[in-house]
Scaffold this motif. Structure first.
Motif, PDB file in Angstrom:
ATOM      1  N   GLY A 103       0.792  -1.218   0.000  1.00  0.00           N
ATOM      2  CA  GLY A 103       0.000   0.000   0.000  1.00  0.00           C
ATOM      3  C   GLY A 103       0.826   1.270   0.000  1.00  0.00           C
ATOM      4  O   GLY A 103       1.988   1.283   0.434  1.00  0.00           O
ATOM      5  N   THR A 104       0.221   2.333  -0.501  1.00  0.00           N
ATOM      6  CA  THR A 104       0.838   3.654  -0.483  1.00  0.00           C
ATOM      7  C   THR A 104      -0.240   4.670  -0.112  1.00  0.00           C
ATOM      8  O   THR A 104      -1.376   4.582  -0.558  1.00  0.00           O
ATOM      9  N   GLN A 105       0.140   5.607   0.737  1.00  0.00           N
ATOM     10  CA  GLN A 105      -0.830   6.566   1.261  1.00  0.00           C
ATOM     11  C   GLN A 105      -1.032   7.718   0.284  1.00  0.00           C
ATOM     12  O   GLN A 105      -0.062   8.305  -0.207  1.00  0.00           O
ATOM     13  N   VAL A 106      -2.282   8.030   0.049  1.00  0.00           N
ATOM     14  CA  VAL A 106      -2.649   9.211  -0.729  1.00  0.00           C
ATOM     15  C   VAL A 106      -3.518  10.093   0.165  1.00  0.00           C
ATOM     16  O   VAL A 106      -4.525   9.630   0.710  1.00  0.00           O
ATOM     17  N   THR A 107      -3.105  11.338   0.312  1.00  0.00           N
ATOM     18  CA  THR A 107      -3.857  12.287   1.115  1.00  0.00           C
ATOM     19  C   THR A 107      -4.172  13.505   0.265  1.00  0.00           C
ATOM     20  O   THR A 107      -3.262  14.125  -0.297  1.00  0.00           O
ATOM     21  N   VAL A 108      -5.445  13.821   0.172  1.00  0.00           N
ATOM     22  CA  VAL A 108      -5.890  14.970  -0.615  1.00  0.00           C
ATOM     23  C   VAL A 108      -6.424  16.023   0.353  1.00  0.00           C
ATOM     24  O   VAL A 108      -7.374  15.763   1.096  1.00  0.00           O
ATOM     25  N   SER A 109      -5.814  17.184   0.344  1.00  0.00           N
ATOM     26  CA  SER A 109      -6.216  18.254   1.248  1.00  0.00           C
ATOM     27  C   SER A 109      -7.144  19.233   0.534  1.00  0.00           C
ATOM     28  O   SER A 109      -7.066  19.425  -0.683  1.00  0.00           O
ATOM     29  N   SER A 110      -7.998  19.863   1.317  1.00  0.00           N
ATOM     30  CA  SER A 110      -8.972  20.801   0.735  1.00  0.00           C
ATOM     31  C   SER A 110      -8.389  22.201   0.603  1.00  0.00           C
ATOM     32  O   SER A 110      -7.333  22.498   1.128  1.00  0.00           O
TER      33      SER A 110
END
Length: 120
Positions: free
Chosen positions: A113-120
């Motif tokens: 797995g690899t983390q994806v973080t999308v910020s607003s």
């Protein structure tokens, strides 16, 4: 062995390209991309079949995500455009002897797995 890469932090509307690299030839196998958001079950989002490279996407990513094979590199990519905060999750790739499906039971080998973080 499958290894995901390309995750990270991106603003909403941005893009990321995830890679799923295999230690051996995978051109004859289906590769699926799955994701697990905090507090939610893992969900299949896209897949590509070996051989004819047919693809499948769930509705929420259709038109924004593109899955593709690079046989020379034994790598499958997931190009993610126009990311939204709801795309925040750990993304996994998996390989199996199946068609272009997001049914988990069709897959035998999984990456970490690899983390994806999308910020607003």
């Amino acid at each position: 062995q499958l290894v995901e890469s390309g995750g990270g932090l991106v603003q909403a509307g941005g893009s990321l390209r995830l890679a799923c690299s295999a230690s051996g030839f995978i051109g004859d196998r289906a590769i699926g991309w799955f994701r697990q958001a905090p507090g939610k079950q893992r969900l299949g989002i896209a897949s590509i079949s070996g051989g004819d490279y047919s693809t499948f996407y769930i509705d929420s990513v259709k038109g924004r995500f593109t899955i593709s094979f690079n046989n020379a590199k034994n790598t499958v990519y997931l190009q993610m455009n126009n990311l939204i905060t709801e795309d925040t999750a750990i993304y996994y790739c998996a390989a199996g002897w199946t068609g272009a499906t997001v049914y988990e039971g069709g897959y035998d080998y999984w990456g970490q797995g690899t983390q994806v973080t999308v910020s607003s």
